[in-house]
Structure formats: C-alpha cells, structure tokens
Design an enzyme around this catalytic site. Structure first.
Site, PDB file in Angstrom:
ATOM      1  N   ASP A 186      63.132  52.920  56.217  1.00  0.00           N
ATOM      2  CA  ASP A 186      62.101  52.626  57.206  1.00  0.00           C
ATOM      3  C   ASP A 186      62.232  51.157  57.589  1.00  0.00           C
ATOM      4  O   ASP A 186      62.071  50.267  56.740  1.00  0.00           O
ATOM      5  CB  ASP A 186      60.731  52.919  56.606  1.00  0.00           C
ATOM      6  CG  ASP A 186      59.583  52.655  57.564  1.00  0.00           C
ATOM      7  OD1 ASP A 186      59.794  52.016  58.619  1.00  0.00           O
ATOM      8  OD2 ASP A 186      58.450  53.062  57.243  1.00  0.00           O
ATOM      9  N   TYR A 198      52.448  50.906  73.196  1.00  0.00           N
ATOM     10  CA  TYR A 198      53.898  50.795  73.321  1.00  0.00           C
ATOM     11  C   TYR A 198      54.272  49.626  74.229  1.00  0.00           C
ATOM     12  O   TYR A 198      55.153  48.818  73.895  1.00  0.00           O
ATOM     13  CB  TYR A 198      54.475  52.097  73.874  1.00  0.00           C
ATOM     14  CG  TYR A 198      55.974  52.078  74.025  1.00  0.00           C
ATOM     15  CD1 TYR A 198      56.801  52.362  72.942  1.00  0.00           C
ATOM     16  CD2 TYR A 198      56.571  51.781  75.240  1.00  0.00           C
ATOM     17  CE1 TYR A 198      58.177  52.345  73.070  1.00  0.00           C
ATOM     18  CE2 TYR A 198      57.945  51.759  75.384  1.00  0.00           C
ATOM     19  CZ  TYR A 198      58.747  52.043  74.301  1.00  0.00           C
ATOM     20  OH  TYR A 198      60.123  52.012  74.431  1.00  0.00           O
ATOM     21  N   THR A 254      67.936  59.866  75.633  1.00  0.00           N
ATOM     22  CA  THR A 254      68.042  59.632  74.196  1.00  0.00           C
ATOM     23  C   THR A 254      67.110  60.593  73.470  1.00  0.00           C
ATOM     24  O   THR A 254      66.220  61.186  74.094  1.00  0.00           O
ATOM     25  CB  THR A 254      67.649  58.186  73.826  1.00  0.00           C
ATOM     26  OG1 THR A 254      66.250  58.006  74.112  1.00  0.00           O
ATOM     27  CG2 THR A 254      68.470  57.165  74.598  1.00  0.00           C
TER      28      THR A 254
END
Length: 257
Positions: A62, A161, A196
C-alpha cells in the site's frame, strides 16, 4: 551508466507502461502495486523484456503505508548505488467511498482519497529525496490529473479527487524550486481521460465517450498509458535536464480549452 528507477504504482496501466519503456532504455526498475497477484504478473511480464532477471524487482504494498514504503526503499537501495528516477503513479478514484460534489462528499470519501492520492506521494517523494540529496542528483515525476487544474461539470464531479490532484501539483512545484540547488528535478504529468483500469467506468459509458469528442478534441479522443509513459520518460531523462517544476498536460487538448 545504468540508471535506476522506482515506479510507485507500476504494476498496471500508466506505471506498467513506464516500466516497459524504462527497460527498453536499459534501466533497472523496481515497481510496486497494491495487489500481490498483479505485482507477480507484472514482474513476470517485465522480466521477459529485461536482459537479466536482476534488472526487475516487484513488490506488493500500500503506497500510503509508510512502513511498507520504507521497507521497499531499503530493499531496493541495498542493491543499487544510486536512485536516479522516482515515478509516482499510484492513486485512486474515491467514488466508492463517497467522493462526489463537495456538498455530498462523505468524510470517509475525502479522507480515503487524500490518504491514497496525497499522503502516498508525500511518502514516496520524501524517501526518494533522502537518497537523491545525498548523491546531489535525481529526477522525480509525479502523476496528477488535469482535474487538478480545471473545473468539471456533470461527468467528472469528484471534488476530493480534484483537490488531491491539485495538491500533488502544488507540492511538486514548490519542492522543485527548493531542491533545484541539490541537482534534483521534480515535475508532474497531467493525464486526461485514458483507457486504464481505473477509468473503465467512464470509458465504457456511451454518454461520456461522446462527450470526449469535445473535452479531448484530438482524435482518437481517448488517451492510452503509452502516451503518458512517453511524457514521463522525457521529463525523467537527460533531454529534460533544464526542466523542473512544470505540470505537463497529456490530455488531447482538454486543458487548452
């Protein structure tokens, strides 16, 4: 002299494309990814492109976990004399945790996005700088997004985001000025919508695909990981030795509008 590169988030998508391009250029690469099976698959695939197995190392971890990142850097640097390049790709979309318009974004969504998209970059960059300062050279390329530089309506309203991607741009630009005295360059690349794994929700939405003919007017309107990898390789390489602190869009013309 062989160059050494760490790619955080290098087991799929943009990061894997970067790793392949670096191997073509004769570099040694270490890639990380959250999923162990993908890390193993990436290592196997990349070693088919390498001149020797030792040219590739892969780790599952992570990127937002400091202890894991320190372990990876320590392991890699035991084998390498220098760290020439860091590319940080790892990041997430936070929709499943509640990211969205600011008045609807959940606290969990905000925190998860910031941890994965900003704290992870802090860890990888800080650890790389410890080695790069010692050797007085190095190049860092952080992957952000054009959504960190522009507003969006309808299809791309994820404000946590956007904030996280803007933070990466600002941190990279400020650090680029400060560490220039140490011979270290820090740049960002800002992809538009690419084909992607992380973008499949949008890529497979017919309405969004149609909207892309406006957002990204340069055909074929959807970008690919290789497009970004080429920009990363340029900024990381010696051809860009007098470039630092820039945020380079790779977006089919979206940011220019």
């Amino acid at each position: 002299m062989t160059k050494n590169a760490i790619i955080i988030g290098g087991t799929s998508g943009i990061g894997l494309a970067v790793a392949k391009l670096f191997l073509e250029q004769g570099m040694q690469v270490a890639v990380t990814g959250r999923d162990e099976s993908k890390a193993n698959a990436a290592e196997e695939e990349l070693r088919t492109l390498a001149s020797s197995p030792s040219q590739v190392q892969a780790f599952s971890a992570d990127a937002s976990d400091r202890a894991s990142m320190e372990m990876i850097y320590n392991t890699v640097m035991e084998k390498w004399d220098t760290l020439d390049i860091l590319v940080h790709v790892a990041g997430i979309s936070g929709r499943r945790w509640g990211d969205g318009p600011l008045d609807e974004c959940t606290e969990e969504g905000w925190n998860v996005v910031m941890t994965n998209n900003v704290t992870s970059v802090y860890h990888s960059n800080q650890l790389a700088l410890r080695y790069m300062k010692r050797q007085q050279s190095g190049s860092i390329v952080n992957i952000s997004s054009i959504l960190g530089m522009l507003g969006a309506q309808d299809h791309f309203v994820t404000h946590a985001y956007a904030a996280s991607r803007g933070a990466v741009i600002s941190m990279s630009r400020s650090a680029a000025v400060y560490y220039a005295k140490d011979g270290i360059r820090i740049n960002t690349v800002l992809p538009g919508l690419l084909d992607t794994p992380m973008s499949q929700r949008a890529i497979n939405n017919d309405v969004i695909r149609e909207a892309l003919t406006y957002y990204q007017p340069l055909a074929p309107h959807v970008g690919y990981p290789q497009d970004v990898a080429a920009a990363v390789a340029f900024l990381a390489g010696d051809e860009a030795k007098f470039i630092t602190g820039i945020a380079l869009p790779v977006d089919g013309g979206w940011l220019a509008q």
